[in-house]
Design an enzyme around this catalytic site. Structure first.
Site, PDB file in Angstrom:
ATOM      1  N   HIS A  22      -1.063  20.828  -8.390  1.00 12.98           N
ATOM      2  CA  HIS A  22      -2.100  19.810  -8.582  1.00 12.98           C
ATOM      3  C   HIS A  22      -2.720  19.814  -9.977  1.00 12.98           C
ATOM      4  O   HIS A  22      -3.732  19.160 -10.184  1.00 12.98           O
ATOM      5  CB  HIS A  22      -3.236  19.995  -7.563  1.00 12.98           C
ATOM      6  CG  HIS A  22      -2.854  19.649  -6.158  1.00 12.98           C
ATOM      7  ND1 HIS A  22      -1.955  20.400  -5.428  1.00 12.98           N
ATOM      8  CD2 HIS A  22      -3.240  18.642  -5.348  1.00 12.98           C
ATOM      9  CE1 HIS A  22      -1.812  19.866  -4.229  1.00 12.98           C
ATOM     10  NE2 HIS A  22      -2.567  18.790  -4.140  1.00 12.98           N
TER      11      HIS A  22
ATOM     12  N   SER B 226       2.692   6.229  -1.088  1.00 16.05           N
ATOM     13  CA  SER B 226       4.080   5.851  -1.397  1.00 16.05           C
ATOM     14  C   SER B 226       4.194   5.659  -2.903  1.00 16.05           C
ATOM     15  O   SER B 226       4.129   4.543  -3.402  1.00 16.05           O
ATOM     16  CB  SER B 226       4.438   4.538  -0.687  1.00 16.05           C
ATOM     17  OG  SER B 226       4.220   4.612   0.699  1.00 16.05           O
ATOM     18  N   GLU B 227       4.338   6.759  -3.602  1.00 14.01           N
ATOM     19  CA  GLU B 227       4.280   6.672  -5.074  1.00 14.01           C
ATOM     20  C   GLU B 227       5.388   5.806  -5.661  1.00 14.01           C
ATOM     21  O   GLU B 227       5.166   5.103  -6.652  1.00 14.01           O
ATOM     22  CB  GLU B 227       4.313   8.083  -5.675  1.00 14.01           C
ATOM     23  CG  GLU B 227       2.970   8.823  -5.638  1.00 14.01           C
ATOM     24  CD  GLU B 227       2.562   9.318  -4.248  1.00 14.01           C
ATOM     25  OE1 GLU B 227       3.443   9.372  -3.355  1.00 14.01           O
ATOM     26  OE2 GLU B 227       1.381   9.643  -4.042  1.00 14.01           O
TER      27      GLU B 227
ATOM     28  N   GLU C  70      -3.712   4.718  -4.041  1.00 12.99           N
ATOM     29  CA  GLU C  70      -4.195   5.255  -2.761  1.00 12.99           C
ATOM     30  C   GLU C  70      -5.723   5.326  -2.765  1.00 12.99           C
ATOM     31  O   GLU C  70      -6.314   5.789  -3.738  1.00 12.99           O
ATOM     32  CB  GLU C  70      -3.578   6.645  -2.539  1.00 12.99           C
ATOM     33  CG  GLU C  70      -2.063   6.561  -2.340  1.00 12.99           C
ATOM     34  CD  GLU C  70      -1.296   7.813  -2.727  1.00 12.99           C
ATOM     35  OE1 GLU C  70      -1.870   8.912  -2.708  1.00 12.99           O
ATOM     36  OE2 GLU C  70      -0.096   7.680  -3.052  1.00 12.99           O
TER      37      GLU C  70
END
Ligand SMILES: Cc1ncc(C[n+]2csc(CCOP(=O)(O)OP(=O)(O)O)c2C)c(N)n1
Lengths: 331, 329
Positions: free
Chosen positions: B134, B64-65, B32
């Protein structure tokens, strides 16, 4: 929904080739089921009996170096792609002469010389990887195409949606082939899927989508022709929804409690094999004797493969240390 | 001695990528925001690559991993060497099927017919108040999956060398970058080449105790050295660099010498990589140990937001000093 482009009608030779692939799948499936039932093979078996037309029509238009990524119910896809049967049988029997030395088994066959690159047991996972195969084909500047085979249930998984979007944005030479047999395990299509036709989802991703009668060799040929031509011309992906039916439940031993007897009988009455055989003869593409001969040659090939596979030795325990990484793991 | 260049880890990663892409046209980048038009990646590690090598080789993807890892797997099977970026380590969870069931296993399941020579670069670490989703250190998850290598560099020279090593490796590699190590400049040999995976480095020699660490925590262990010296303790620090496969020989040789071992990582202590290392030391060196093997890791809690809590989550140099003192009796 997009209309199918005018594909040339298949020649008689092409139709017989599709039939050859179908009968090879059907005879092989029969032999596997019989061997499992006799207790000579122990494995979960997901028969694709009834779904022969789909990969046969597609494979009749593929080159050996075109690649497929298929699923646990995908032995028909491999056989259609001309995978040799000896290593196939050795693999499903867990033997050292198997395509994968017995380490992949029936849900994970791989055979690059036939273009069978990945077989996955995880629903929906064939699509993201087929994209990568197609991406490489594009980067290579080749005309190779990649096929992702999956079921109707798989079209509800996130990976389906991510894959169609990426393939469309990157204009990948990939064809998403949904073999819609109406059930995901025991769940009926309409109880889990938001659209009446999976092909409608293609519109959301900017690609053509077709719903095809997956039991009709000529309709399948036309759809495959159009999708493959589009991919080879660099125009990007296509979604094909191929309507079909599986004759033997989800997994061998499944008693089909989730469907009615009438429904099953009606579907089985549409068995594509005898109808296609009769049509080939009626249309003068082959004689009865020629098709009998074709079948007996295939039966001999299967008997030989079965003998070979079941008599191949099991892999030794050392194999656990090999192929985890390129380098062998220390004992 | 070769000439040294001062740079931080971001520059080291960037230099490694330029070198690798220059040397091998099969090296690809995807993720990304990767291309220059999107800024060359969130931390700028990929900056300049798409301008130099083109957007056919340096591809920005949708968010869209699964699709990112799947595309990398397929391309890798067909002979490419993709370097896929998953923006943050917590987002690898979205692609776990692709990583764990496919990338890690396809070589084995295919009986060695296919291989997946790809690198997954990802970023993590507490310290930025990004809280629960995260900042997790999940290397233990990946180390537990047979078939994928896990690399956790701690300094710019290793970032460059290990990334080159990861790209050269014929198997899938998870390359874990940490916020705490990215911006600190260090000396990188001008000719820094690939560092082979699986080899630890002794970053401080000592005789009383072996402290085994990696990633951000190596620096914290080094910060504890003064306090240890004050207490008259000579500590040897080993930077594992690769978590899987880890360098058993180097660790066991050092602990055989010092007789004491402490493992320090940011990942949660329970079921963390320290447990595997401690168990191995116990199995191999039981009779030679002068104290029980100890571990320091994160508490059994998600990474918290509140600053004092976040500070308490990460093992301090003081805690390292205190723990080692307790092992000396
Ligand atoms: C991610 C995942 N969830 C659940 C399963 C268990 N499972 C195996 S096959 C199947 C049904 C899939 O149906 P469909 O995609 O329609 O394919 P079909 O079997 O009909 O060919 C399920 C739920 C799985 N293998 N993977």
């Amino acid at each position: 929904m997009a209309e199918l482009s005018n594909a040339p009608a298949p020649t008689g030779e092409q139709l017989v080739d599709i039939y050859r692939r179908m009968i090879r799948i059907e005879r092989n499936d029969e032999a596997i089921r019989k061997t499992v039932r006799l207790g000579r093979l122990t494995m979960p078996y997901y028969s694709a009996r009834g779904q022969e037309v789909i990969p046969s029509a597609i494979s009749s238009l593929l080159n050996p170096d075109d690649q497929i990524c298929t699923i646990y119910r995908g032995i028909h896809d491999m056989v259609a792609k001309d995978m040799p049967l000896r290593p196939l049988w050795a693999e499903i029997a867990g033997r050292i002469d198997g395509t994968c030395k017995g380490k992949g088994g029936p849900m994970h066959l791989t055979h690059p010389p036939s273009g069978v690159m990945v077989t996955t047991g995880v629903v929906g996972s064939s699509m993201p990887i087929a994209n990568g195969l197609a991406w490489a084909a594009k980067l290579d500047g080749s005309k190779r195409v990649a096929i992702a085979y999956f079921g109707d249930g798989a079209s509800n998984i996130g990976a389906f949606h991510e894959s169609l979007n990426l393939a469309s944005v990157w204009k990948l030479p990939v064809i998403f082939v949904c073999q819609n047999n109406g059930f995901a395990e025991h769940t009926r299509y309409e109880n889990a899927t938001s659209v009446d036709q999976i092909s409608k989802r293609a519109a959301g991703y900017g690609m053509p989508g077709y719903t095809v009668d997956g039991n009709d060799p000529e309709a399948m040929f036309a759809a495959a022709h159009s999708a493959i031509a589009r991919a080879r011309n660099g125009e990007g992906p296509t979604l094909l929804e191929c309507k079909t039916f599986r004759f033997h439940g989800h997994v061998l031993g499944d008693d089909d409690f989730y469907m009615t007897k009438e429904e099953k009988e009606a579907a089985m009455a549409k068995d594509p094999l005898p109808a296609f055989r009769a049509k080939l003869i009626a249309d003068g593409h082959a004689t009865e004797a020629q098709l009998d001969r074709l079948q007996s040659d295939i039966e001999a090939e299967i008997a030989d493969a079965q003998e070979f596979g079941l008599n191949s030795p099991f892999p030794s325990a050392d194999e656990l240390r090999r192929d985890v990484f390129a380098e062998e793991i220390p004992a | 001695m070769s000439e040294m260049v001062k740079m931080n880890a971001i520059q080291a990663i960037n230099a490694a990528m330029f070198e690798a892409m220059e040397a091998d046209p099969k090296v690809l980048v995807l993720g990304e925001d990767i291309a220059d038009r999107e800024g060359g990646g969130v931390t700028g590690t990929m900056r300049g690559l798409s301008s130099k090598f083109g957007t056919d080789r340096v591809c920005t993807t949708p968010i869209s991993e699964q699709a990112i890892i799947g595309a990398a797997i397929g391309a890798a099977i067909n002979g490419y060497k993709p370097v896929a970026e998953i923006m943050l380590m917590n987002f690898t969870t979205v692609a776990m099927d692709m990583i764990f069931n496919h990338a890690a296993k396809l070589r084995f399941m295919s009986g060695g017919q296919t291989s997946v020579p790809m690198v997954i670069r990802t970023l993590t670490g507490a310290g930025w108040q990004t809280a629960g989703q995260h900042a997790d250190h999940l290397e233990g998850w990946f180390a537990h999956a047979a078939g994928i290598k896990v690399v956790c560099p701690s300094n710019p020279a290793d970032y460059k060398g290990l990334l080159l090593g990861a790209i050269a490796d014929p198997d899938p590699v998870l390359f874990v970058e940490t916020g705490g190590t990215l911006f600190i400049p260090g000396d990188v040999p001008a000719d820094q080449g690939a560092i082979p995976l699986g080899k630890a480095k002794v970053v401080q020699e000592g005789s009383d105790v072996t402290i085994i660490s990696y990633s951000t925590m190596v620096m914290r262990c080094q910060m504890a050295l003064a306090g240890l010296a004050e207490a008259g303790i000579s500590a040897e620090i080993i930077d594992l660099r690769t978590i899987s496969p880890w360098d058993r020989e180097a660790v066991l040789a050092s602990v055989a010498k010092t007789g004491r071992a402490l493992i320090v990582h940011e990942a949660i202590r329970n079921f963390g990589p320290g447990a595997e290392i401690a168990a191995t030391i116990n199995e191999e060196l039981f009779g030679q140990l002068k104290a029980p093997v100890r571990r320091l890791g994160g508490p059994y809690s998600p990474v918290p937001f509140s600053k004092p809590l976040e500070d308490a989550f990460v093992t301090s140099p003081e805690a390292i000093v205190e723990t080692v003192k307790g092992m000396m009796g």
